[in-house]
Design a protein around this motif. Structure first.
Motif, PDB file in Angstrom:
ATOM      1  N   ASP A 147       0.862  -1.170   0.000  1.00 41.79           N
ATOM      2  CA  ASP A 147       0.000   0.000   0.000  1.00 41.79           C
ATOM      3  C   ASP A 147       0.901   1.223   0.000  1.00 41.79           C
ATOM      4  OD1 ASP A 147      -1.859   1.996   0.343  1.00 41.79           O
ATOM      5  OD2 ASP A 147      -2.644   1.273   2.242  1.00 41.79           O
ATOM      6  N   VAL A 148       0.925   1.946  -1.113  1.00 48.49           N
ATOM      7  CA  VAL A 148       1.798   3.104  -1.255  1.00 48.49           C
ATOM      8  C   VAL A 148       1.024   4.351  -0.831  1.00 48.49           C
ATOM      9  CG1 VAL A 148       3.296   4.429  -2.784  1.00 48.49           C
ATOM     10  CG2 VAL A 148       2.983   1.971  -3.173  1.00 48.49           C
ATOM     11  N   CYS A 149       1.129   4.720   0.427  1.00 49.38           N
ATOM     12  CA  CYS A 149       0.480   5.937   0.907  1.00 49.38           C
ATOM     13  C   CYS A 149       1.185   7.146   0.293  1.00 49.38           C
ATOM     14  CB  CYS A 149       0.567   6.030   2.429  1.00 49.38           C
ATOM     15  SG  CYS A 149      -0.284   4.716   3.300  1.00 49.38           S
ATOM     16  N   GLY A 150       0.415   8.070  -0.240  1.00 50.15           N
ATOM     17  CA  GLY A 150       1.000   9.257  -0.829  1.00 50.15           C
ATOM     18  C   GLY A 150       1.210   9.188  -2.319  1.00 50.15           C
ATOM     19  N   ARG A 151       1.117   8.000  -2.900  1.00 48.13           N
ATOM     20  CA  ARG A 151       1.181   7.856  -4.357  1.00 48.13           C
ATOM     21  C   ARG A 151       0.542   6.524  -4.725  1.00 48.13           C
ATOM     22  NH1 ARG A 151       6.624   8.325  -8.034  1.00 48.13           N
ATOM     23  NH2 ARG A 151       7.165   9.964  -6.550  1.00 48.13           N
ATOM     24  N   GLN A 152      -0.767   6.433  -4.503  1.00 49.45           N
ATOM     25  CA  GLN A 152      -1.478   5.162  -4.578  1.00 49.45           C
ATOM     26  C   GLN A 152      -1.308   4.436  -5.901  1.00 49.45           C
ATOM     27  OE1 GLN A 152      -4.577   3.761  -2.483  1.00 49.45           O
ATOM     28  NE2 GLN A 152      -2.968   4.221  -1.027  1.00 49.45           N
ATOM     29  N   SER A 153      -1.411   5.150  -7.007  1.00 48.73           N
ATOM     30  CA  SER A 153      -1.377   4.492  -8.316  1.00 48.73           C
ATOM     31  C   SER A 153      -0.037   3.821  -8.594  1.00 48.73           C
ATOM     32  CB  SER A 153      -1.694   5.483  -9.433  1.00 48.73           C
ATOM     33  OG  SER A 153      -0.774   6.557  -9.431  1.00 48.73           O
ATOM     34  N   ALA A 154       1.013   4.236  -7.866  1.00 43.71           N
ATOM     35  CA  ALA A 154       2.335   3.628  -8.067  1.00 43.71           C
ATOM     36  C   ALA A 154       2.384   2.197  -7.556  1.00 43.71           C
ATOM     37  CB  ALA A 154       3.402   4.457  -7.370  1.00 43.71           C
ATOM     38  N   GLY A 155       1.397   1.805  -6.736  1.00 44.89           N
ATOM     39  CA  GLY A 155       1.406   0.453  -6.191  1.00 44.89           C
ATOM     40  C   GLY A 155       1.421  -0.624  -7.253  1.00 44.89           C
ATOM     41  N   ILE A 156       0.666  -0.420  -8.324  1.00 37.27           N
ATOM     42  CA  ILE A 156       0.623  -1.400  -9.413  1.00 37.27           C
ATOM     43  C   ILE A 156       1.995  -1.554 -10.050  1.00 37.27           C
ATOM     44  CG2 ILE A 156      -0.191  -1.736 -11.784  1.00 37.27           C
ATOM     45  CD1 ILE A 156      -2.246  -2.676  -9.924  1.00 37.27           C
ATOM     46  N   GLU A 157       2.658  -0.429 -10.342  1.00 36.87           N
ATOM     47  CA  GLU A 157       3.970  -0.491 -10.988  1.00 36.87           C
ATOM     48  C   GLU A 157       5.000  -1.160 -10.086  1.00 36.87           C
ATOM     49  OE1 GLU A 157       4.664   3.148 -13.823  1.00 36.87           O
ATOM     50  OE2 GLU A 157       3.774   3.868 -11.954  1.00 36.87           O
ATOM     51  N   VAL A 158       4.988  -0.794  -8.797  1.00 35.60           N
ATOM     52  CA  VAL A 158       5.940  -1.397  -7.863  1.00 35.60           C
ATOM     53  C   VAL A 158       5.700  -2.895  -7.753  1.00 35.60           C
ATOM     54  CG1 VAL A 158       6.695  -1.475  -5.461  1.00 35.60           C
ATOM     55  CG2 VAL A 158       6.268   0.734  -6.552  1.00 35.60           C
ATOM     56  N   ALA A 159       4.438  -3.282  -7.598  1.00 31.98           N
ATOM     57  CA  ALA A 159       4.118  -4.701  -7.452  1.00 31.98           C
ATOM     58  C   ALA A 159       4.507  -5.489  -8.690  1.00 31.98           C
ATOM     59  CB  ALA A 159       2.630  -4.869  -7.154  1.00 31.98           C
ATOM     60  N   LEU A 198       6.932  -4.945 -10.689  1.00 32.82           N
ATOM     61  CA  LEU A 198       8.387  -5.041 -10.821  1.00 32.82           C
ATOM     62  C   LEU A 198       9.004  -6.000  -9.808  1.00 32.82           C
ATOM     63  CD1 LEU A 198       9.254  -1.270 -11.367  1.00 32.82           C
ATOM     64  CD2 LEU A 198       9.394  -3.097 -13.065  1.00 32.82           C
ATOM     65  N   LEU A 199       8.291  -6.247  -8.705  1.00 31.83           N
ATOM     66  CA  LEU A 199       8.837  -7.086  -7.644  1.00 31.83           C
ATOM     67  C   LEU A 199       8.301  -8.511  -7.787  1.00 31.83           C
ATOM     68  CD1 LEU A 199       8.451  -4.662  -4.609  1.00 31.83           C
ATOM     69  CD2 LEU A 199      10.374  -4.897  -6.190  1.00 31.83           C
ATOM     70  N   PHE A 214      -0.610  -8.527  -4.338  1.00 29.52           N
ATOM     71  CA  PHE A 214      -1.749  -7.625  -4.399  1.00 29.52           C
ATOM     72  C   PHE A 214      -1.363  -6.231  -3.918  1.00 29.52           C
ATOM     73  CE2 PHE A 214      -1.711  -9.544  -0.213  1.00 29.52           C
ATOM     74  CZ  PHE A 214      -2.071  -8.528   0.664  1.00 29.52           C
ATOM     75  N   ILE A 215      -2.249  -5.267  -4.197  1.00 29.14           N
ATOM     76  CA  ILE A 215      -2.071  -3.914  -3.676  1.00 29.14           C
ATOM     77  C   ILE A 215      -3.368  -3.497  -2.980  1.00 29.14           C
ATOM     78  CG2 ILE A 215      -0.486  -3.308  -5.534  1.00 29.14           C
ATOM     79  CD1 ILE A 215      -2.744  -1.492  -6.640  1.00 29.14           C
ATOM     80  N   ARG A 216      -3.249  -2.513  -2.106  1.00 28.61           N
ATOM     81  CA  ARG A 216      -4.416  -1.890  -1.495  1.00 28.61           C
ATOM     82  C   ARG A 216      -4.536  -0.478  -2.041  1.00 28.61           C
ATOM     83  NH1 ARG A 216      -5.764  -1.118   5.029  1.00 28.61           N
ATOM     84  NH2 ARG A 216      -7.822  -0.127   4.725  1.00 28.61           N
ATOM     85  N   GLY A 264       0.944  -5.542 -18.202  1.00 26.08           N
ATOM     86  CA  GLY A 264       0.918  -6.990 -18.045  1.00 26.08           C
ATOM     87  C   GLY A 264       0.993  -7.453 -16.608  1.00 26.08           C
ATOM     88  N   ALA A 265       0.337  -6.708 -15.701  1.00 22.77           N
ATOM     89  CA  ALA A 265       0.387  -7.050 -14.277  1.00 22.77           C
ATOM     90  C   ALA A 265      -0.962  -7.523 -13.765  1.00 22.77           C
ATOM     91  CB  ALA A 265       0.864  -5.845 -13.480  1.00 22.77           C
ATOM     92  N   GLU A 266      -1.726  -8.193 -14.610  1.00 20.98           N
ATOM     93  CA  GLU A 266      -3.080  -8.581 -14.221  1.00 20.98           C
ATOM     94  C   GLU A 266      -3.110  -9.662 -13.148  1.00 20.98           C
ATOM     95  OE1 GLU A 266      -5.922  -7.893 -17.981  1.00 20.98           O
ATOM     96  OE2 GLU A 266      -3.991  -8.800 -18.497  1.00 20.98           O
TER      97      GLU A 266
END
Length: 270
Positions: A101-113, A115-116, A121-123, A153-155
């Motif tokens: 859960d990326v507080c302060g930049r929520q939409s970045a959670g998908i990109e971070v997840a 890449l790792l 999942f993300i919140r 491609g992170a579905e």
């Protein structure tokens, strides 16, 4: 790992009650209350993650809630990279499902997840609702999140979405939580999160019942679940996110107490 750890959404759909523990990172380097080294923050996060796993939790979320207050432009690149590195260390340290859960930049959670390797999942707290809180007005980012997930491609990364999230108020009070639930499912989330008014405050069982009636996806209690009320909560919800009750004095800066984590799971299994 994939064979041993069916994703938590599928498990909830099959009738399991999923307990998700919070790994609240210490303030990240570059945050308002920063002062810890990246290594110190990593060590605490890994310790908390292992404590949750040993206590019997099904999953965990790495979250930088202690980085507030958050500026309108969001957290810095330095903070985001730090959170990604910490989440990767946590992922390597445990075998249970891991979210972010990326507080302060929520939409970045998908990109971070994406890449790792192995982040499940993300919140997202602002999928469909316009809300106002201490950091200002938050706009919905659900369409952006599901489009980005598809484009990169992170579905495989599941989206757990808050509706009418805690610590905030609606700009239009007449919008029922059932409406937010339907909007969120239509937008493409994989599970809904219902919370109380703030951290540690019990999620209304009646509200969760209302959401369950209109939701085609699992419903998760997002605040206030504890050993004292887990029986009543799990009779309605499909899972819960547990944080402050696992820490002494409910302080999010404290590490997770192993005895409190084990006590929660013992009560949950009962």
């Amino acid at each position: 790992r994939e064979e041993d750890c069916m994703n938590i959404v599928e498990r909830m759909q099959k009738g399991e009650k999923i307990s998700i523990g919070m790994v609240h990172t210490l303030p990240l380097p570059g945050s308002f209350h920063g002062g810890y080294t990246l290594e110190e923050v990593m060590q605490r996060a890994v310790f908390d993650a292992k404590t949750l796993e040993q206590g019997g939790f099904d999953a965990l979320i790495v979250e930088n809630v202690n980085d507030g207050p958050f500026l309108p432009e969001g957290i810095s690149t330095r903070q985001l990279v730090s959170l990604a590195l910490i989440t990767q260390k946590v992922r390597e340290a445990v075998d249970i499902a891991v979210g972010i859960d990326v507080c302060g930049r929520q939409s970045a959670g998908i990109e971070v997840a994406s890449l790792l390797k192995g982040v499940d999942f993300i919140r997202l707290s602002s999928l469909v609702d316009v809300r106002i809180g201490a950091d200002g007005i938050s706009q919905p980012n659900g369409a952006e999140a599901v489009w980005l997930r598809k484009l990169i491609g992170a579905e495989h990364v599941k989206i757990l979405a808050d509706i009418q999230v805690k610590h905030t108020f609606a700009l239009q009070e007449s919008i029922a939580i059932e409406d937010s639930a339907v909007w969120a499912v239509t937008t493409g989330c994989d599970a809904l999160i219902v919370t109380g008014l703030s951290t540690g405050l019990e999620t209304s069982v009646e509200t969760m019942r209302r959401v369950k009636k209109v939701s085609a996806v699992p419903v998760i209690a997002g605040s206030g679940v504890s050993p004292k009320n887990v029986k009543e909560q799990y009779e309605v919800c499909d899972g819960a996110i547990i944080g402050s009750c696992l820490k002494k004095e409910g302080n999010l800066l404290n590490s997770i107490d192993a005895s409190l984590a084990a006590e929660f799971i013992r009560k949950a299994k009962q």
